[in-house]
Motif scaffolding. Structure first.
Motif, PDB file in Angstrom:
ATOM      1  N   ILE A 115      20.176 -97.125  37.336  1.00  0.00           N
ATOM      2  CA  ILE A 115      19.832 -98.228  36.502  1.00  0.00           C
ATOM      3  C   ILE A 115      19.828 -99.218  37.325  1.00  0.00           C
ATOM      4  O   ILE A 115      20.761 -99.872  38.021  1.00  0.00           O
ATOM      5  CB  ILE A 115      20.673 -98.320  35.253  1.00  0.00           C
ATOM      6  CG1 ILE A 115      21.024 -96.900  34.599  1.00  0.00           C
ATOM      7  CG2 ILE A 115      20.279 -99.250  34.535  1.00  0.00           C
ATOM      8  CD1 ILE A 115      22.036 -97.199  33.499  1.00  0.00           C
ATOM      9  N   ALA A 116      18.607 -99.985  37.600  1.00  0.00           N
ATOM     10  CA  ALA A 116      18.136-101.060  38.197  1.00  0.00           C
ATOM     11  C   ALA A 116      17.580-102.193  37.454  1.00  0.00           C
ATOM     12  O   ALA A 116      16.657-101.951  36.391  1.00  0.00           O
ATOM     13  CB  ALA A 116      17.151-100.761  39.460  1.00  0.00           C
ATOM     14  N   GLY A 175      27.683-101.504  40.118  1.00  0.00           N
ATOM     15  CA  GLY A 175      27.592-102.277  41.359  1.00  0.00           C
ATOM     16  C   GLY A 175      27.410-101.499  42.570  1.00  0.00           C
ATOM     17  O   GLY A 175      28.317-101.409  43.320  1.00  0.00           O
ATOM     18  N   LEU A 176      26.422-100.737  42.754  1.00  0.00           N
ATOM     19  CA  LEU A 176      26.463 -99.703  43.788  1.00  0.00           C
ATOM     20  C   LEU A 176      26.304-100.336  45.246  1.00  0.00           C
ATOM     21  O   LEU A 176      26.970-100.269  46.064  1.00  0.00           O
ATOM     22  CB  LEU A 176      24.989 -99.053  43.685  1.00  0.00           C
ATOM     23  CG  LEU A 176      24.681 -97.788  44.811  1.00  0.00           C
ATOM     24  CD1 LEU A 176      23.757 -96.992  43.955  1.00  0.00           C
ATOM     25  CD2 LEU A 176      23.791 -98.615  45.744  1.00  0.00           C
ATOM     26  N   GLN A 177      25.608-101.670  45.114  1.00  0.00           N
ATOM     27  CA  GLN A 177      25.475-102.420  46.154  1.00  0.00           C
ATOM     28  C   GLN A 177      26.686-103.244  46.553  1.00  0.00           C
ATOM     29  O   GLN A 177      26.881-103.751  47.654  1.00  0.00           O
ATOM     30  CB  GLN A 177      24.180-103.322  46.248  1.00  0.00           C
ATOM     31  CG  GLN A 177      22.872-102.502  46.315  1.00  0.00           C
ATOM     32  CD  GLN A 177      21.844-103.212  45.178  1.00  0.00           C
ATOM     33  OE1 GLN A 177      22.241-103.446  44.117  1.00  0.00           O
ATOM     34  NE2 GLN A 177      20.614-103.118  45.695  1.00  0.00           N
ATOM     35  N   ASP A 178      27.587-102.964  45.704  1.00  0.00           N
ATOM     36  CA  ASP A 178      28.889-103.864  46.145  1.00  0.00           C
ATOM     37  C   ASP A 178      29.825-102.759  46.738  1.00  0.00           C
ATOM     38  O   ASP A 178      31.173-103.449  47.246  1.00  0.00           O
ATOM     39  CB  ASP A 178      29.542-104.460  44.827  1.00  0.00           C
ATOM     40  CG  ASP A 178      28.487-105.401  44.282  1.00  0.00           C
ATOM     41  OD1 ASP A 178      28.074-106.264  44.903  1.00  0.00           O
ATOM     42  OD2 ASP A 178      28.507-105.619  43.002  1.00  0.00           O
ATOM     43  N   CYS A 236      22.341-101.182  40.108  1.00  0.00           N
ATOM     44  CA  CYS A 236      21.890-101.840  41.276  1.00  0.00           C
ATOM     45  C   CYS A 236      21.074-103.138  40.941  1.00  0.00           C
ATOM     46  O   CYS A 236      20.313-102.841  39.698  1.00  0.00           O
ATOM     47  CB  CYS A 236      21.665-100.940  42.322  1.00  0.00           C
ATOM     48  SG  CYS A 236      19.882-100.302  42.079  1.00  0.00           S
ATOM     49  N   HIS A 237      20.793-104.121  41.905  1.00  0.00           N
ATOM     50  CA  HIS A 237      20.166-104.765  41.604  1.00  0.00           C
ATOM     51  C   HIS A 237      18.753-104.652  42.067  1.00  0.00           C
ATOM     52  O   HIS A 237      18.197-104.074  42.805  1.00  0.00           O
ATOM     53  CB  HIS A 237      20.351-106.330  42.526  1.00  0.00           C
ATOM     54  CG  HIS A 237      21.969-106.603  42.177  1.00  0.00           C
ATOM     55  ND1 HIS A 237      22.322-107.500  41.076  1.00  0.00           N
ATOM     56  CD2 HIS A 237      23.062-106.260  42.886  1.00  0.00           C
ATOM     57  CE1 HIS A 237      23.639-107.526  41.188  1.00  0.00           C
ATOM     58  NE2 HIS A 237      24.196-106.765  42.038  1.00  0.00           N
TER      59      HIS A 237
END
Length: 335
Positions: free
Chosen positions: A82-83, A195-198, A234-235
């Protein structure tokens, strides 16, 4: 046939001890099955589509029937992303999935947040479940009626198999270890990651895209190994702000190459009223299924109740349009 010893000393085959020769014919290859076995598994999936979960549902329901029609549910071994841009509600949508699956369907669910505390997560879920305004809960201004709704929601949520973790920082290997424990001890059948990118990569790299790629591939491998669906947020970069309609596209995914390749389903979340408070679509959200390994790309229109921090399914037919693409005439945007 000759072989080479460990010290690269050449010896004829008849001089090599029998026990030192690998017996390839006796070894098993992990994950390899005969076609008959695979066909039986495929038939099980077909049968599952018509069982008590509902027609066309091969996995867990998200709580959004219109979305489930496109994806057939959250299927074991899949990765859903989900972005969105900030303040669109991706954490809210993720918690809505978890809320429905853990509280309504009583399916054990693990939710890892690298963006919020456990208290905030619990408050968000309680507000959505009770229809009590988050602002009233935080400010301590809930009315007597609101307190009654909170009490009733607590009864419904009692013993719900939802397990929360908010480590603040976590590596992919730590996440995998915790997920395996939850799966083994609690029977968790859905993993959600906010927060996948974290997530810290296995090893640092000069290229951020390569770091995220390692994390995404680890999540996909974890889903396959545990045979559970994983949903992660994610962002998006600033690409949507460069367009007139501000609708997101796959190209707007930060470090998009690895995420776009590894994910089975990608949902881009968009709300017009996040940019224009006077929009005629106030209270609506677009769930843009921009990648769908199991069906067509389309847009699902959902309701957004920002006061209570929740989305709801408007049960409208999906809009089967091409996934939005970045305008090639616009200048390249910075992440």
């Amino acid at each position: 046939m000759p072989v080479w010893s460990a010290v690269l000393e050449y010896r004829p085959m008849d001089e090599v001890p029998e026990q030192s020769v690998p017996r390839l014919a006796e070894e098993t290859v992990t994950g390899v099955v005969e076609l008959n076995d695979a066909l039986e598994d495929a038939l099980d999936v077909v049968e599952l589509a018509s069982n008590k979960r509902g027609p066309g549902l091969l996995g867990l329901s998200t709580g959004f029937p219109s979305l489930d029609k496109l994806t057939y549910g959250l299927q074991p071994g899949t990765l859903t992303v989900i972005a969105s841009r900030p303040a669109m509600g991706r954490t809210t949508l993720l918690s809505d999935f978890c809320r429905h699956i853990a509280i309504r369907e009583r399916v054990p669910t693990g939710l890892f947040s690298l963006e919020e505390s456990r208290e905030n997560l619990a408050m968000r879920i309680l507000a959505a479940e009770s229809h009590v305004a988050l602002t009233d809960m935080r400010a301590g201004t809930a009315s007597d009626d609101a307190w009654n709704r909170l009490a009733k929601a607590m009864v419904r949520m009692n013993d719900a198999p939802l397990f929360l973790a908010a480590p603040g920082t976590m590596t992919a290997s730590q996440l995998a270890a915790d997920a395996r424990q939850l799966h083994a001890r609690r029977g968790v059948r859905l993993l959600a990651v906010d927060g996948l990118q974290d997530i810290a990569p296995p090893q640092r790299n000069d290229l951020r895209e390569r770091e995220v790629g390692d994390v995404v591939r680890d999540l996909k491998r974890l889903a396959l190994a545990l045979k559970v669906p994983i949903v992660a947020t994610c962002h998006l970069n600033r690409g949507p702000e460069q367009r007139v309609d501000r609708r997101p596209a796959l190209d707007d995914l930060r470090e998009s190459g690895a995420i776009t390749f590894a994910a089975d389903t990608i949902v881009l979340l968009h709300r017009e009223d996040a940019y224009d408070k006077e929009s005629p679509r106030v209270g609506e959200a677009d769930l843009i299924v921009a990648k769908n390994r199991f069906g067509p790309e389309a847009t699902v229109i959902a309701g957004f109740e920002g006061t209570y921090g929740r989305f709801n399914d408007l049960r409208l037919d999906p809009v089967f349009l091409p996934a939005p693409a970045a305008d090639p005439e616009l200048p390249e945007h910075a992440p």
